[in-house]
Design a protein around this motif. Sequence first.
Motif, PDB file in Angstrom:
ATOM      1  N   LEU A  21      24.848  23.397   0.317  1.00 33.78           N
ATOM      2  CA  LEU A  21      25.159  24.807   0.096  1.00 33.78           C
ATOM      3  C   LEU A  21      26.533  25.168   0.648  1.00 33.78           C
ATOM      4  N   LEU A  22      26.827  24.675   1.843  1.00 32.84           N
ATOM      5  CA  LEU A  22      28.080  25.045   2.488  1.00 32.84           C
ATOM      6  C   LEU A  22      29.297  24.557   1.715  1.00 32.84           C
ATOM      7  N   ALA A  23      29.107  23.584   0.834  1.00 31.16           N
ATOM      8  CA  ALA A  23      30.217  23.138  -0.010  1.00 31.16           C
ATOM      9  C   ALA A  23      30.798  24.295  -0.808  1.00 31.16           C
ATOM     10  N   ASP A  24      29.966  25.257  -1.164  1.00 29.89           N
ATOM     11  CA  ASP A  24      30.431  26.439  -1.894  1.00 29.89           C
ATOM     12  C   ASP A  24      30.867  27.578  -0.978  1.00 29.89           C
ATOM     13  N   LEU A  25      30.502  27.513   0.284  1.00 26.74           N
ATOM     14  CA  LEU A  25      30.714  28.651   1.183  1.00 26.74           C
ATOM     15  C   LEU A  25      31.780  28.420   2.245  1.00 26.74           C
ATOM     16  N   ALA A 110      15.377  27.951  11.056  1.00 25.50           N
ATOM     17  CA  ALA A 110      15.090  27.301  12.337  1.00 25.50           C
ATOM     18  C   ALA A 110      16.225  26.384  12.800  1.00 25.50           C
ATOM     19  N   TYR A 111      17.234  26.185  11.965  1.00 22.21           N
ATOM     20  CA  TYR A 111      18.295  25.240  12.312  1.00 22.21           C
ATOM     21  C   TYR A 111      19.015  25.686  13.580  1.00 22.21           C
ATOM     22  N   ALA A 117      28.872  32.858  11.118  1.00 25.36           N
ATOM     23  CA  ALA A 117      28.022  34.048  10.998  1.00 25.36           C
ATOM     24  C   ALA A 117      27.833  34.503   9.544  1.00 25.36           C
ATOM     25  N   PRO A 118      28.891  34.487   8.708  1.00 24.17           N
ATOM     26  CA  PRO A 118      28.672  34.898   7.311  1.00 24.17           C
ATOM     27  C   PRO A 118      27.708  33.965   6.577  1.00 24.17           C
ATOM     28  N   VAL A 119      27.717  32.692   6.938  1.00 25.77           N
ATOM     29  CA  VAL A 119      26.803  31.734   6.312  1.00 25.77           C
ATOM     30  C   VAL A 119      25.367  32.053   6.709  1.00 25.77           C
ATOM     31  N   ARG A 120      25.149  32.326   7.991  1.00 24.61           N
ATOM     32  CA  ARG A 120      23.802  32.707   8.464  1.00 24.61           C
ATOM     33  C   ARG A 120      23.299  33.940   7.701  1.00 24.61           C
TER      34      ARG A 120
END
Length: 197
Positions: A21-25, A110-111, A117-120
């Motif tokens: 997911l983070l690849a896009d974010l 739970a990670y 913060a924007p990802v969370r």
Amino acid sequence: MNWLAHLFLSEKNVESRLGNLLADLVKGSARQNLNFGIQRGIQCHTFVDKFTDCHSIVRCSKGRISQEYRRFAGILVDVFYDYFLASNWSVYSNIPLDEFTDQIYKSFQAYPGQLPAPVRAILNRMAAEDWLGSYRNLAGVENTMRRISHRLSMRLSKPFTLNLAVSELIAHERDLENDFREFFPELLVQTQNWHLA
């Protein structure tokens, strides 16, 4: 492939899934602060995107999109393929879609590791609104397109309304689904091989 497929194709651990997911974010130098597991997930995402974008069947799917939306054909096909994955989930997984998405949401919440913060905030919204499960219906596809339109509008400083492009899915659903059914097993094999390399 959009987020549901990327998560389905990732290695079965939370960091790989987060990376997909983070690849896009998360872009550029900010990725250097992410741990190895997340970076491997980003690499998986990149592999899936490259294989998908170069494939003749996917190019055929993009060619089905009308001239009005042709500029965004790649985005539309990615989302439409997630719709077909969700709609035909039991063909590809022994775990029900709701159970799969619930596992994903809970593991992300739970990670314990550091995330921007924007990802969370995005991960929390994703769970609260069940973005992954919503791919199984046209309203969910439309909402996904609305979120993508918002991101594009913010990035390019002009309005986009890709949610209206759900009409392309309705108009070409049978042909696009046939494309997906032919393409996705190939992608599964290629991604499994990538994991083993």
